[in-house]
Structures are given as C-alpha cells and as structure tokens.
Design an enzyme around this catalytic site. Sequence first.
Site, PDB file in Angstrom:
ATOM      1  N   GLU A  31       0.942  -1.203  -0.227  1.00 30.32           N
ATOM      2  CA  GLU A  31      -0.401  -0.066  -0.273  1.00 30.32           C
ATOM      3  C   GLU A  31       0.998   1.000  -0.061  1.00 30.32           C
ATOM      4  O   GLU A  31       0.871   2.228  -0.466  1.00 30.32           O
ATOM      5  CB  GLU A  31      -0.923   0.432   1.132  1.00 30.32           C
ATOM      6  CG  GLU A  31      -2.011  -0.927   0.983  1.00 30.32           C
ATOM      7  CD  GLU A  31      -2.953  -0.208   2.316  1.00 30.32           C
ATOM      8  OE1 GLU A  31      -2.916   0.161   3.306  1.00 30.32           O
ATOM      9  OE2 GLU A  31      -4.192  -1.011   1.788  1.00 30.32           O
ATOM     10  N   LYS A  50     -13.892  -0.234  -3.994  1.00 35.62           N
ATOM     11  CA  LYS A  50     -15.310  -0.569  -3.530  1.00 35.62           C
ATOM     12  C   LYS A  50     -16.617   0.209  -4.062  1.00 35.62           C
ATOM     13  O   LYS A  50     -17.405   0.189  -3.742  1.00 35.62           O
ATOM     14  CB  LYS A  50     -14.759   0.475  -1.923  1.00 35.62           C
ATOM     15  CG  LYS A  50     -13.163   0.311  -1.051  1.00 35.62           C
ATOM     16  CD  LYS A  50     -12.950   1.111  -0.033  1.00 35.62           C
ATOM     17  CE  LYS A  50     -12.197   0.749   1.028  1.00 35.62           C
ATOM     18  NZ  LYS A  50     -11.862   1.165   1.299  1.00 35.62           N
TER      19      LYS A  50
END
Length: 445
Positions: free
Chosen positions: A287, A422
């Site tokens: 990340e 998402k």
Amino acid sequence: MISLNIEKTFGFIFKEKVSAYESEVKAAQRMLEDGTGKGNDFLGWLHLPSSIGKEHLADLKATAKVLRENCEVVVVAGIGGSYLGARAVIEALSNSFVWLQEKKENPVIIYAGHNISEDYLYELTEYLKDKKFGVINISKSGTTTETALAFRLLKKQCEDQRGKETAKKVIVAVTDAKKGAARVTADKEGYKTFVIPDNVGGRFSVLTPVGLLPIAVAGFDIEQLVAGAADMEKACGADVPFAENPAAVYAATRNELYKNGKKIEILVNFCPKLHYVSEWWKQLYGESEGKENKGIFPASVDFSTDLHSMGQWIQEGERSIFETVISVDKVNHKLAVPSDEANLDGLNFLAGKRVDEVNKMAELGTQLAHVDGGVPNMRIVLPELSEYNIGGLLYFFEKACGISGYLLGVNPFNQPGVEAYKKNMFALLNKPGYEEESKAIQARL
Ligand SMILES: O=P(O)(O)OC[C@H]1O[C@](O)(CO)[C@@H](O)[C@@H]1O
C-alpha cells in the site's frame, strides 16, 4: 536486537552504489522528521514507540483483563492494518497448536471482518454459539464494509447470547475519535473505546491500541513489545550514521535492487509462526509503494514448506526477484532427531542433532542455492521470538518503508488505489448515493 546483512546482494549490485544513497536517505529522514514530505499528515507512527506512556499501557492492560476474565473467545474484527499487526504478533508468539489445547491460559483469539465470505461468517457464528465471547471492533474509518458487516452479526449474537449488559462489557471499539459508524455505535451503546490517532495510517498502527489491545488480550507483554520498538526507533534514528542504521541500509539496498531490474521482493521465513508477519509486511510495503505505476511487488513464502512449491520458480524462473530472509537465531524449544535401528529412511546421520540445526542448514543451503541461481539475498536475524524483538522488527520495517517510499518518489502514506473496487462494489450493490455509478457499471456488464 535484530541485525541486517546485505553481503549476499553484492554479486548483483555494487556496495558503493548502496553507500551512495547516503545523502538521499538523509534527505528522506529529514523529510520524515520535519514533516516536509508527501503525506506529512500521517507521520504519527514515527516517534510513537518512545511516546507511549505508562498510563496508556495500563488502560490497555486493564481493558484486556476485563476481556480475559469474561471471555473464552475474543473475536478481533478488522481488515488490513486493522488486524494484520495484531495477528502477526500474536501468531509469532503463540504456541502453534494453541487452538487445540484443552487447558487454555488465554482466550482463543479469532479474526473476522477481513473477508466477506458467507461460509466463513456462518461457520464463525456457529462456532461462537456456545461460547462466552467478546469482540474488539477495529476500524480507523469506522466505515469499512467487511468489518462493519461482520460486526453487525457479532454484536447481535453477543447481545442475544450474553445479554445487553454483558455485551457492553465485552465489546470494545478501536476507532476514530469522532468520525465513523463504529464511533457512533460505540458511543450510543456505551462501549469502552480506544482512539486511533488521526496521524497514524492503518498499516502503521500496530503500536496503537489497534495492535496493542488484542496482543494484550492474547496474553503477551505489550510493554516489552513497545520497548523493543522504542529501542529500534533509536537505532534507526535520523542521527544514526547511514552504515549503522538498519532501516536506512535496507531501504537503500532494496531501491538499488529495484533499479537493477529486481522488481519483486520475497520475504522469506523458516518458521511458520512468522507467516502473518509477512502478511503485515506485504500490506505495509504494497500500500505504501505500489502507486504511480511504480513499486517493488512484495511477495512472501514460508520455507521450507514453499521450497517444495515456489522453490522451483525462485531457483530458475525469471530473474526479477530478490529475497529478504527473516531468520530466528535461537528457537524456544529443544527437540532432537531420534535414532532408529532399522534406519529405513536413512536419517540416522541426523540422529541426536537438533531439528533446528537441520532447519538452519536448509536455510543456509537455500541462501547459497538461490544466490547461485541469480537471486540477491538480504538477511535479517532475530535473536529469538520475543515481544521485544518482534516490536523492534515491526518498527524497523515501518521506518524503512517511510524512507524507501520517499526514495522511490511516491507518497508512502496514502492508498488511493484501494477505493476503485469499493466504488464498483457499491455501484453493483445499488448503494444509495451511487445511482450514476450503478447505471454506468450495469451498462458495462
Ligand atoms: O481501519 P479501516 O478504516 O477499517 O481500514 C482498514 C484497511 O482498509 C484500507 O483502508 C484499505 O481499504 C487499509 O488501508 C486499512 O488498513
């Protein structure tokens, strides 16, 4: 304290080139210290270990005691940085068969909120049916779907099984000070809460209550964990000369390898208890660095298990990889290979030797074979698996990650890419507010 050895990278990159990173690393260290680099609103982890006070630890330990005294099972609900650090430490320090032990000294810790598998959640709720269980609901944003969904199930089950009053005692929330659904629920229900500081991102949060509370509930010494991290904070400080600073050297070496075409870093262990340290590390580096079409791909293997699967690829596949081995110097138990009269397996040459000696020779043999096969190798040695050493290891990786991200030129403290799935998922599920996206995505199917 841990040590780092980079000698076995020098057949592939030049020592002088690594040393030449000194000034760039210094600049990265300064940006971290002065808060002048990208993502400078997320630097709360930098001096976190040395700033953790006794009262804070006492508060965590008191809450852990309540959970330990009132629960046979504690479910840690969280995803990514909101569970991997706790799991990494707990599994590194736990007996490998803790689940199966009949006499348990500590509550069984299980994890939820890190997937959306109906079977997983069904089986979890079934398992919990006759258990006195509690929940630590961990979410920085307080709105993560995976965690919120699991918590919705767990809260209801806990209240139904144990009554509202007990549920209030055995449900703890670790979340934002003000925002998010987890905060709203905790305040409404009167749960004990711990705050994740605004300036500490999920993947850097293991030394906040996100990691410390579950680790304390599992029966481990969070003071020692923090002490190990605090000593590593000093050892990796901006004032420590480059060559003596393990975080600086690790960051420089992996960036030099990357520049030389080594695009994949494989974190290796020879101890299955470290599996989740690798999972935590993969999120930390993945990340932090995987953005702007750049970044080393962080992968991991558990040896010698995976020598019998991925070992072939590592030995002879595309030469775009390097390995970072975490080696545990001293194991916690003694077990010798027994002698056998018939010697049908031909293993009598090992009789009387410690199993760890065999493992260590597998490790050394693998290192030499992989280097011969064209895989640069770094080695991190942990004196033994203890809270102190694991605390040090985690901070070492965090500090190196901050430096390494700046060397790469990215913002190591954001993760814009994780929003894409998402958005699509919400559009596909017709979440209110996603009407336009829903229409657009339907047209693509
Ligand atoms: O603690 P939260 O807000 O539920 O987020 C969990 C994880 O999800 C991410 O935001 C990615 O979606 C990670 O960065 C984070 O560790």
